[in-house]
Design a protein around this motif. Structure first.
Motif, PDB file in Angstrom:
ATOM      1  N   MET A   1      31.567  -9.425  27.166  1.00  0.00           N
ATOM      2  CA  MET A   1      30.929 -10.606  27.678  1.00  0.00           C
ATOM      3  C   MET A   1      29.920 -10.189  28.750  1.00  0.00           C
ATOM      4  SD  MET A   1      32.756 -13.976  29.097  1.00  0.00           S
ATOM      5  CE  MET A   1      32.529 -14.185  30.825  1.00  0.00           C
ATOM      6  N   LEU A   2      28.770 -10.811  28.720  1.00  0.00           N
ATOM      7  CA  LEU A   2      27.704 -10.501  29.659  1.00  0.00           C
ATOM      8  C   LEU A   2      27.476 -11.664  30.612  1.00  0.00           C
ATOM      9  CD1 LEU A   2      25.153  -8.923  27.191  1.00  0.00           C
ATOM     10  CD2 LEU A   2      26.570  -7.724  28.829  1.00  0.00           C
ATOM     11  N   VAL A   3      27.036 -11.325  31.815  1.00  0.00           N
ATOM     12  CA  VAL A   3      26.736 -12.323  32.834  1.00  0.00           C
ATOM     13  C   VAL A   3      25.288 -12.136  33.260  1.00  0.00           C
ATOM     14  CG1 VAL A   3      27.307 -13.131  35.156  1.00  0.00           C
ATOM     15  CG2 VAL A   3      29.115 -12.315  33.647  1.00  0.00           C
ATOM     16  N   VAL A   4      24.582 -13.256  33.394  1.00  0.00           N
ATOM     17  CA  VAL A   4      23.174 -13.209  33.793  1.00  0.00           C
ATOM     18  C   VAL A   4      23.030 -13.816  35.178  1.00  0.00           C
ATOM     19  CG1 VAL A   4      20.863 -14.032  33.266  1.00  0.00           C
ATOM     20  CG2 VAL A   4      22.363 -13.367  31.429  1.00  0.00           C
ATOM     21  N   ASN A   5      22.322 -13.116  36.030  1.00  0.00           N
ATOM     22  CA  ASN A   5      21.928 -13.665  37.325  1.00  0.00           C
ATOM     23  C   ASN A   5      20.689 -14.515  37.048  1.00  0.00           C
ATOM     24  OD1 ASN A   5      21.140 -14.216  39.916  1.00  0.00           O
ATOM     25  ND2 ASN A   5      21.332 -12.095  40.624  1.00  0.00           N
ATOM     26  N   LYS A   6      20.890 -15.828  36.914  1.00  0.00           N
ATOM     27  CA  LYS A   6      19.816 -16.722  36.460  1.00  0.00           C
ATOM     28  C   LYS A   6      18.605 -16.756  37.382  1.00  0.00           C
ATOM     29  CE  LYS A   6      22.822 -19.613  33.747  1.00  0.00           C
ATOM     30  NZ  LYS A   6      23.408 -20.939  33.575  1.00  0.00           N
ATOM     31  N   PRO A   7      18.775 -16.845  38.698  1.00  0.00           N
ATOM     32  CA  PRO A   7      17.560 -16.848  39.542  1.00  0.00           C
ATOM     33  C   PRO A   7      16.748 -15.563  39.409  1.00  0.00           C
ATOM     34  CG  PRO A   7      19.449 -17.613  40.803  1.00  0.00           C
ATOM     35  CD  PRO A   7      19.967 -17.122  39.500  1.00  0.00           C
ATOM     36  N   MET A   8      17.448 -14.438  39.334  1.00  0.00           N
ATOM     37  CA  MET A   8      16.744 -13.165  39.192  1.00  0.00           C
ATOM     38  C   MET A   8      16.015 -13.093  37.854  1.00  0.00           C
ATOM     39  SD  MET A   8      18.236  -9.268  39.412  1.00  0.00           S
ATOM     40  CE  MET A   8      18.980  -9.486  40.995  1.00  0.00           C
ATOM     41  N   ALA A   9      16.642 -13.560  36.800  1.00  0.00           N
ATOM     42  CA  ALA A   9      16.023 -13.548  35.475  1.00  0.00           C
ATOM     43  C   ALA A   9      14.816 -14.477  35.424  1.00  0.00           C
ATOM     44  CB  ALA A   9      17.040 -13.936  34.408  1.00  0.00           C
ATOM     45  N   LEU A  10      14.933 -15.657  36.013  1.00  0.00           N
ATOM     46  CA  LEU A  10      13.812 -16.600  36.009  1.00  0.00           C
ATOM     47  C   LEU A  10      12.634 -16.076  36.836  1.00  0.00           C
ATOM     48  CD1 LEU A  10      15.669 -20.004  36.209  1.00  0.00           C
ATOM     49  CD2 LEU A  10      14.391 -19.073  34.281  1.00  0.00           C
ATOM     50  N   ILE A  11      12.930 -15.454  37.973  1.00  0.00           N
ATOM     51  CA  ILE A  11      11.857 -14.863  38.781  1.00  0.00           C
ATOM     52  C   ILE A  11      11.184 -13.723  38.010  1.00  0.00           C
ATOM     53  CG2 ILE A  11      11.368 -13.530  40.878  1.00  0.00           C
ATOM     54  CD1 ILE A  11      13.548 -15.230  42.257  1.00  0.00           C
ATOM     55  N   GLY A  12      11.983 -12.902  37.323  1.00  0.00           N
ATOM     56  CA  GLY A  12      11.419 -11.811  36.525  1.00  0.00           C
ATOM     57  C   GLY A  12      10.540 -12.326  35.399  1.00  0.00           C
ATOM     58  N   LEU A  13      10.992 -13.354  34.696  1.00  0.00           N
ATOM     59  CA  LEU A  13      10.174 -13.943  33.630  1.00  0.00           C
ATOM     60  C   LEU A  13       8.892 -14.553  34.188  1.00  0.00           C
ATOM     61  CD1 LEU A  13      12.853 -15.642  31.362  1.00  0.00           C
ATOM     62  CD2 LEU A  13      11.297 -13.814  30.704  1.00  0.00           C
ATOM     63  N   PHE A  14       8.997 -15.220  35.332  1.00  0.00           N
ATOM     64  CA  PHE A  14       7.822 -15.813  35.969  1.00  0.00           C
ATOM     65  C   PHE A  14       6.817 -14.737  36.382  1.00  0.00           C
ATOM     66  CE2 PHE A  14       5.666 -17.408  39.802  1.00  0.00           C
ATOM     67  CZ  PHE A  14       4.993 -18.470  39.232  1.00  0.00           C
ATOM     68  N   LEU A  15       7.311 -13.636  36.948  1.00  0.00           N
ATOM     69  CA  LEU A  15       6.412 -12.550  37.352  1.00  0.00           C
ATOM     70  C   LEU A  15       5.713 -11.926  36.145  1.00  0.00           C
ATOM     71  CD1 LEU A  15       8.379 -10.720  40.174  1.00  0.00           C
ATOM     72  CD2 LEU A  15       6.324 -12.114  40.385  1.00  0.00           C
ATOM     73  N   LEU A  16       6.417 -11.796  35.043  1.00  0.00           N
ATOM     74  CA  LEU A  16       5.794 -11.243  33.844  1.00  0.00           C
ATOM     75  C   LEU A  16       4.744 -12.196  33.276  1.00  0.00           C
ATOM     76  CD1 LEU A  16       8.742  -9.508  32.000  1.00  0.00           C
ATOM     77  CD2 LEU A  16       6.860  -8.439  33.210  1.00  0.00           C
ATOM     78  N   LEU A  17       4.987 -13.491  33.388  1.00  0.00           N
ATOM     79  CA  LEU A  17       3.990 -14.457  32.928  1.00  0.00           C
ATOM     80  C   LEU A  17       2.759 -14.467  33.839  1.00  0.00           C
ATOM     81  CD1 LEU A  17       6.215 -17.450  31.836  1.00  0.00           C
ATOM     82  CD2 LEU A  17       4.888 -15.935  30.379  1.00  0.00           C
ATOM     83  N   ILE A  18       2.971 -14.342  35.141  1.00  0.00           N
ATOM     84  CA  ILE A  18       1.875 -14.329  36.102  1.00  0.00           C
ATOM     85  C   ILE A  18       1.039 -13.053  35.971  1.00  0.00           C
ATOM     86  CG2 ILE A  18       1.400 -14.190  38.599  1.00  0.00           C
ATOM     87  CD1 ILE A  18       2.031 -16.961  37.560  1.00  0.00           C
ATOM     88  N   ALA A  19       1.645 -11.973  35.524  1.00  0.00           N
ATOM     89  CA  ALA A  19       0.949 -10.687  35.434  1.00  0.00           C
ATOM     90  C   ALA A  19      -0.258 -10.749  34.491  1.00  0.00           C
ATOM     91  CB  ALA A  19       1.905  -9.593  34.977  1.00  0.00           C
ATOM     92  N   ALA A  20      -0.329 -11.748  33.628  1.00  0.00           N
ATOM     93  CA  ALA A  20      -1.487 -11.882  32.729  1.00  0.00           C
ATOM     94  C   ALA A  20      -2.751 -12.181  33.510  1.00  0.00           C
ATOM     95  CB  ALA A  20      -1.241 -12.996  31.721  1.00  0.00           C
ATOM     96  N   PHE A  21      -2.604 -12.797  34.673  1.00  0.00           N
ATOM     97  CA  PHE A  21      -3.762 -13.185  35.462  1.00  0.00           C
ATOM     98  C   PHE A  21      -4.058 -12.217  36.603  1.00  0.00           C
ATOM     99  CE2 PHE A  21      -1.609 -16.979  33.840  1.00  0.00           C
ATOM    100  CZ  PHE A  21      -2.585 -17.390  32.944  1.00  0.00           C
ATOM    101  N   CYS A  22      -3.232 -11.200  36.753  1.00  0.00           N
ATOM    102  CA  CYS A  22      -3.425 -10.212  37.814  1.00  0.00           C
ATOM    103  C   CYS A  22      -4.348  -9.098  37.329  1.00  0.00           C
ATOM    104  CB  CYS A  22      -2.088  -9.608  38.216  1.00  0.00           C
ATOM    105  SG  CYS A  22      -0.937 -10.788  38.901  1.00  0.00           S
ATOM    106  N   PRO A  23      -5.133  -8.521  38.238  1.00  0.00           N
ATOM    107  CA  PRO A  23      -5.988  -7.397  37.837  1.00  0.00           C
ATOM    108  C   PRO A  23      -5.151  -6.154  37.552  1.00  0.00           C
ATOM    109  CG  PRO A  23      -6.222  -7.830  40.174  1.00  0.00           C
ATOM    110  CD  PRO A  23      -5.357  -8.907  39.620  1.00  0.00           C
ATOM    111  N   ILE A  24      -5.426  -5.533  36.417  1.00  0.00           N
ATOM    112  CA  ILE A  24      -4.695  -4.343  35.991  1.00  0.00           C
ATOM    113  C   ILE A  24      -5.514  -3.080  36.278  1.00  0.00           C
ATOM    114  CG2 ILE A  24      -3.751  -3.165  33.966  1.00  0.00           C
ATOM    115  CD1 ILE A  24      -2.069  -5.525  34.786  1.00  0.00           C
ATOM    116  N   LEU A  25      -6.789  -3.123  35.954  1.00  0.00           N
ATOM    117  CA  LEU A  25      -7.678  -1.980  36.162  1.00  0.00           C
ATOM    118  C   LEU A  25      -8.904  -2.412  36.949  1.00  0.00           C
ATOM    119  CD1 LEU A  25      -7.720  -0.293  32.652  1.00  0.00           C
ATOM    120  CD2 LEU A  25      -6.496   0.469  34.655  1.00  0.00           C
TER     121      LEU A  25
END
Length: 134
Positions: A1-25
């Protein structure tokens, strides 16, 4: 059985979605500095990255935690592989040492990679097996 830290997962997903608008190069063209996002850098990298993010989001919201755990590990590896691939592509583009050195000096990594890495690390550590306290 697995347990998810929901706030941490939601923040991680949000950061990955925001990264599309961040400068990479940051690319210096003549006397002008231009910042590129992930989409401007390479469309295939963008599509693969956000397909993984969409699958992770779907598996998180339908509570498929085993798939979510596997996708978080795949995403972390993908971010590392993507950074290495972009570095080698920018420093070995022409296979001609002088041109590659000039190109390597004009292309610099931006802070968007840090956002991608933080988001993927948060997702990586958001899923764990529960410890049995006796």
């Amino acid at each position: 059985m697995l347990v998810v830290n929901k706030p941490m997962a939601l923040i991680g997903l949000f950061l990955l979605l925001i990264a599309a608008f961040c400068p990479i190069l940051q690319v210096q063209i003549i006397f002008k500095l231009v910042s590129w996002t992930l989409y401007k850098t390479d469309v295939r990298l963008f599509l693969i990255t956000y397909a993984l993010v969409a699958l992770m989001g779907l598996s998180f919201f339908v509570r498929q935690l085993r798939a979510f755990k596997i996708l978080t590990r795949v995403m972390f590896g993908w971010v590392i592989l993507m950074a290495v691939a972009v570095y080698f592509k920018s420093t070995h583009y022409f296979n001609f040492k002088i041109a590659d050195n000039l190109l390597g000096k004009t292309i610099h990594f931006e802070w968007g990679w840090i956002i991608l890495l933080i988001g993927s690390v948060l997702l990586l550590f958001s899923v764990k097996k529960p410890t049995l306290a006796s």
